[in-house]
Design an enzyme around this catalytic site. Structure first.
Site, mmCIF file in Angstrom:
data_model
loop_
_atom_site.group_PDB
_atom_site.id
_atom_site.type_symbol
_atom_site.label_atom_id
_atom_site.label_comp_id
_atom_site.label_asym_id
_atom_site.label_seq_id
_atom_site.Cartn_x
_atom_site.Cartn_y
_atom_site.Cartn_z
ATOM 1 N N TYR A 1 0.804 -1.270 -0.085
ATOM 2 C CA TYR A 1 0.057 -0.077 0.109
ATOM 3 C C TYR A 1 0.785 1.414 0.041
ATOM 4 C CZ TYR A 1 -4.039 2.984 0.800
ATOM 5 O OH TYR A 1 -5.113 3.693 0.840
ATOM 6 N N MET B 1 -0.628 7.608 5.052
ATOM 7 C CA MET B 1 -1.850 8.089 4.507
ATOM 8 C C MET B 1 -3.334 7.391 5.029
ATOM 9 S SD MET B 1 -1.191 10.112 1.796
ATOM 10 C CE MET B 1 -2.581 9.838 0.522
ATOM 11 N N HIS C 1 -6.472 10.672 5.472
ATOM 12 C CA HIS C 1 -6.807 10.833 4.131
ATOM 13 C C HIS C 1 -7.344 9.735 3.299
ATOM 14 C CE1 HIS C 1 -5.661 11.333 -0.239
ATOM 15 N NE2 HIS C 1 -5.291 12.417 -0.007
ATOM 16 N N ASP C 2 -6.872 8.406 3.523
ATOM 17 C CA ASP C 2 -7.607 7.316 3.158
ATOM 18 C C ASP C 2 -8.557 6.474 3.998
ATOM 19 O OD1 ASP C 2 -6.004 7.938 0.908
ATOM 20 O OD2 ASP C 2 -4.556 6.239 0.957
ATOM 21 N N THR C 3 -8.858 7.310 5.059
ATOM 22 C CA THR C 3 -9.605 6.509 5.858
ATOM 23 C C THR C 3 -10.681 7.295 6.620
ATOM 24 O OG1 THR C 3 -7.958 6.959 7.724
ATOM 25 C CG2 THR C 3 -7.709 4.598 6.681
#
Length: 390
Positions: free
Chosen positions: A172, A223, A228-230
């Protein structure tokens, strides 16, 4: 995994909020905030030197921790952020400068985002001075700590590593260059001694344990931990894991430490760019804990506040803007800096993307030559304008 295989993982980021749609649970990346971990990818390179402390008027160490893409109202209604606010000063009129992420990160150490309107790779020329020059001119030690940075000074656009949140899933991209302010500038990127101060969280653990944390820190979680991604709740869990214990550790936070916890930008781009800002740390007097400061601040205020605290020079850009560079009142009241009472409709709209002219604006009609610093600007700290990198 050897380093060559790790570097081969470099790739593009998935869609925004990919983990948020999967409702994954927070997973601690290490056993404690001061533990090294394979999840942080890069090995540590030994601690920074323990350097002489330059006393400031209000604080001797300033730590910025940036999270991602959240409206003020969302953060301010989340239990962890409310709990932290009871231990600090809430900056209710704190505003980001633009959209998307990268120009905000660039601006907070350069006093300008030079018209950047995207998250593409930009190398800002070596003749552009930054807060690094201001700090070094004043003898203030500094470092930036980037979670999941694969190697000190790494310059790739992103870096993918083992997905510790969802074991067995593909590697990731936990690290993004666009969230790493110093690496955007060639005056750091092409200077080996400065580049060694762009470090990862394994280095942070070693530096903190050795008592070698510098006086100015910029901290970027990965991230997923930065929301940001959660989600904001995921980031809240990270704060409980990482920041909460460190608030009780004098190697990180003592009576002369000021911590800014904030966000790069808001999520609702149809609204002005109001973000959650919070001052924490031992430098916050007990009588001010749980209070609200309604002064208008922007990311430039982090620069002017540091300059005012240590009597430093400035860059003659946004850090001296008469509207956008108010000094945190905690410091302004001690240094005699007079803030501008900006409120209501006088607060600038900073939620547009791509509307600011500059040399890196993608629109030919808005592209300009590289601007010279305002050499006659009045610095919040009373020092000289640092127009040329040291």
């Amino acid at each position: 995994m050897d380093l060559f295989k790790l570097f081969a993982c470099l790739g593009a980021a998935p869609a925004l909020g990919v983990f948020a749609t999967q409702a994954v649970s927070f997973v601690p990346p290490a056993s404690s905030p001061l533990s090294t971990s394979a999840n942080y990818v890069g090995i540590n390179n030994g601690s920074l030197p323990i350097e002489q402390i330059v006393p400031g008027r209000v604080f001797d160490r300033f730590i910025q921790i940036w999270l991602e893409n959240t409206d003020f109202s969302v953060a301010n209604s989340t239990a962890e952020f409310r709990s932290l606010a009871e231990r600090g000063i809430l900056l209710s009129q704190y505003f980001a400068l633009t959209h998307p992420s990268q120009p905000n990160y660039a601006a907070t150490i350069a006093g300008s985002f030079f018209g950047i309107a995207d998250d593409s790779v930009h190398d800002i020329p070596s003749n552009v001075s930054t807060m690094v020059d201001v700090l070094e001119h004043g003898g203030i030690s500094w470092a930036a700590y980037m979670e999941n940075l694969p190697a000190d000074g790494f310059n790739g656009a992103s870096f993918s590593s083992v997905n510790y949140v969802t074991p067995g899933a593909a590697d990731y991209p936990f690290y993004m260059r666009k969230h790493n302010p110093p690496i955007l500038f060639d005056s750091v990127l092409k200077n080996p001694s400065r580049l060694a101060r762009v470090r990862n969280f394994n280095d942070f653990a070693v530096d903190a344990t050795a008592g070698a944390l510098p006086q100015w820190l910029f901290v970027t979680p990965n991230m997923v931990n930065d929301a940001h991604d959660t989600t904001i709740d995921f980031a809240a869990n990270w704060l409980q894991f990482w920041l909460e214990p460190l608030l009780e550790d004098e190697r990180f936070n003592n009576e002369r430490t000021l911590i800014l916890l904030t966000f790069d930008e808001n999520e609702s781009q149809n609204q002005n760019n109001n973000i959650f800002g919070l001052l924490l740390g031992g430098a916050v007097p007990s009588s001010m804990k749980g209070t609200v400061d309604t002064t208008y601040y922007t990311h430039y205020s982090a620069m002017s506040t540091v300059q005012s605290n240590w009597g430093l020079g400035c860059l003659g850009r946004g850090d001296t803007d008469p509207v956008m560079s108010n000094v945190y009142e905690l410091v302004a009241s001690a240094t005699g800096f007079e803030n501008n009472p900006v409120s209501g409709k006088k607060i600038p709209l900073t939620n547009a993307s791509g509307a600011t002219p500059g040399p890196l604006n993608p629109s030919p009609s808005l592209r300009t030559p590289w601007p010279a610093a305002n050499s006659s600007a009045i610095c919040a700290g009373g020092g000289p304008v640092i127009a040329t990198p040291l």
